[in-house]
Motif scaffolding. Structure first.
Motif, short mmCIF file in Angstrom:
data_model
loop_
_atom_site.label_atom_id
_atom_site.label_comp_id
_atom_site.label_asym_id
_atom_site.label_seq_id
_atom_site.Cartn_x
_atom_site.Cartn_y
_atom_site.Cartn_z
N SER A 18 -1.13 -1.72 -2.51
CA SER A 18 -2.11 -2.22 -1.53
C SER A 18 -2.46 -1.14 -0.50
O SER A 18 -3.63 -0.94 -0.18
N ALA A 115 -1.78 -9.92 -2.21
CA ALA A 115 -1.27 -10.90 -1.24
C ALA A 115 -0.66 -12.09 -1.97
O ALA A 115 0.41 -12.59 -1.59
N ASP A 143 5.89 -13.55 4.34
CA ASP A 143 6.14 -12.27 3.68
C ASP A 143 4.84 -11.62 3.23
O ASP A 143 4.67 -10.40 3.36
N ALA A 145 1.87 -12.04 4.58
CA ALA A 145 1.17 -11.56 5.78
C ALA A 145 1.77 -10.26 6.29
O ALA A 145 1.04 -9.32 6.64
N ILE A 146 3.08 -10.17 6.29
CA ILE A 146 3.75 -8.94 6.73
C ILE A 146 3.39 -7.78 5.80
O ILE A 146 3.09 -6.68 6.25
N LEU A 148 0.72 -7.41 3.97
CA LEU A 148 -0.67 -6.98 4.19
C LEU A 148 -0.82 -6.23 5.51
O LEU A 148 -1.63 -5.30 5.61
N LEU A 149 -0.06 -6.61 6.52
CA LEU A 149 -0.08 -5.86 7.78
C LEU A 149 0.42 -4.43 7.57
O LEU A 149 -0.16 -3.48 8.10
N ILE A 150 1.46 -4.28 6.78
CA ILE A 150 1.98 -2.94 6.48
C ILE A 150 0.95 -2.13 5.72
O ILE A 150 0.69 -0.97 6.04
N GLY A 152 -2.29 -2.59 5.73
CA GLY A 152 -3.39 -2.30 6.66
C GLY A 152 -3.05 -1.18 7.61
O GLY A 152 -3.90 -0.32 7.90
N ALA A 153 -1.83 -1.17 8.12
CA ALA A 153 -1.41 -0.09 9.02
C ALA A 153 -1.44 1.25 8.31
O ALA A 153 -1.90 2.25 8.88
N ASN A 154 -0.99 1.27 7.06
CA ASN A 154 -1.04 2.52 6.29
C ASN A 154 -2.47 2.98 6.06
O ASN A 154 -2.76 4.17 6.10
#
Length: 158
Positions: A18, A115, A143, A145-146, A148-150, A152-154
């Protein structure tokens, strides 16, 4: 292979795929889905090798050189779930190249698929620890959501 290896590799590979996919999105540049698919697989393979090698280095045991080489090979082979977890994204990119699908649609579909996979990994992990279905799905959703946040941050730091 232990269940923990499958879960760890599955989650790690799904988040990695992702993050790489999000980082590769060009927003108007030339779209190269085959190159992107190859890049994700090479990166996943390299990450699996690095992760396995780090595990090997941190657990040196007494023994002959042959023993150490066999142990290294076993440790590296145990990382294959991480690479396999990238395959849904890679196969979608290959299909996108074959059918000439637009990049933004492919990225949206792949991130949604991943996701869903993270939700599945999280739900499975919670069920295997004895949570009831409703709680397990809630944990799996968190899990996902977390994860996807990781990813997205990358992608933001690309």
């Amino acid at each position: 292979m232990r269940k923990e290896n499958w879960l760890f590799g599955g989650v790690y590979g799904t988040v990695l795929a992702s993050a790489l996919l999000a980082a590769l999105q060009r927003d108007g540049g030339g779209y190269t889905p085959y190159y992107d698919a190859a890049w994700i697989m090479v990166t996943a393979g390299t990450a699996a090798l690095a992760h396995g090698y780090a595990h090997h280095m941190s657990t040196h045991e007494q023994g002959s050189a042959g023993h150490r080489w066999r142990q290294l090979c076993r440790t590296l082979v145990a990382e294959w779930p991480m690479v396999v977890a990238c395959l849904p994204t890679v196969l979608l990119l290959v299909a996108a190249g074959f059918f000439d699908w637009p990049e933004s649609d492919v990225t949206t579909i792949a991130l949604s698929l991943n996701a869903g996979l993270l939700l599945g990994w999280g739900t499975f992990a919670a069920l295997s620890q004895g949570y009831r279905r409703r709680s397990a799905v809630a944990i799996g959703s968190a899990d996902a959501a977390i994860g996807l946040l990781i990813a997205g941050a990358n992608a933001l730091i690309k």
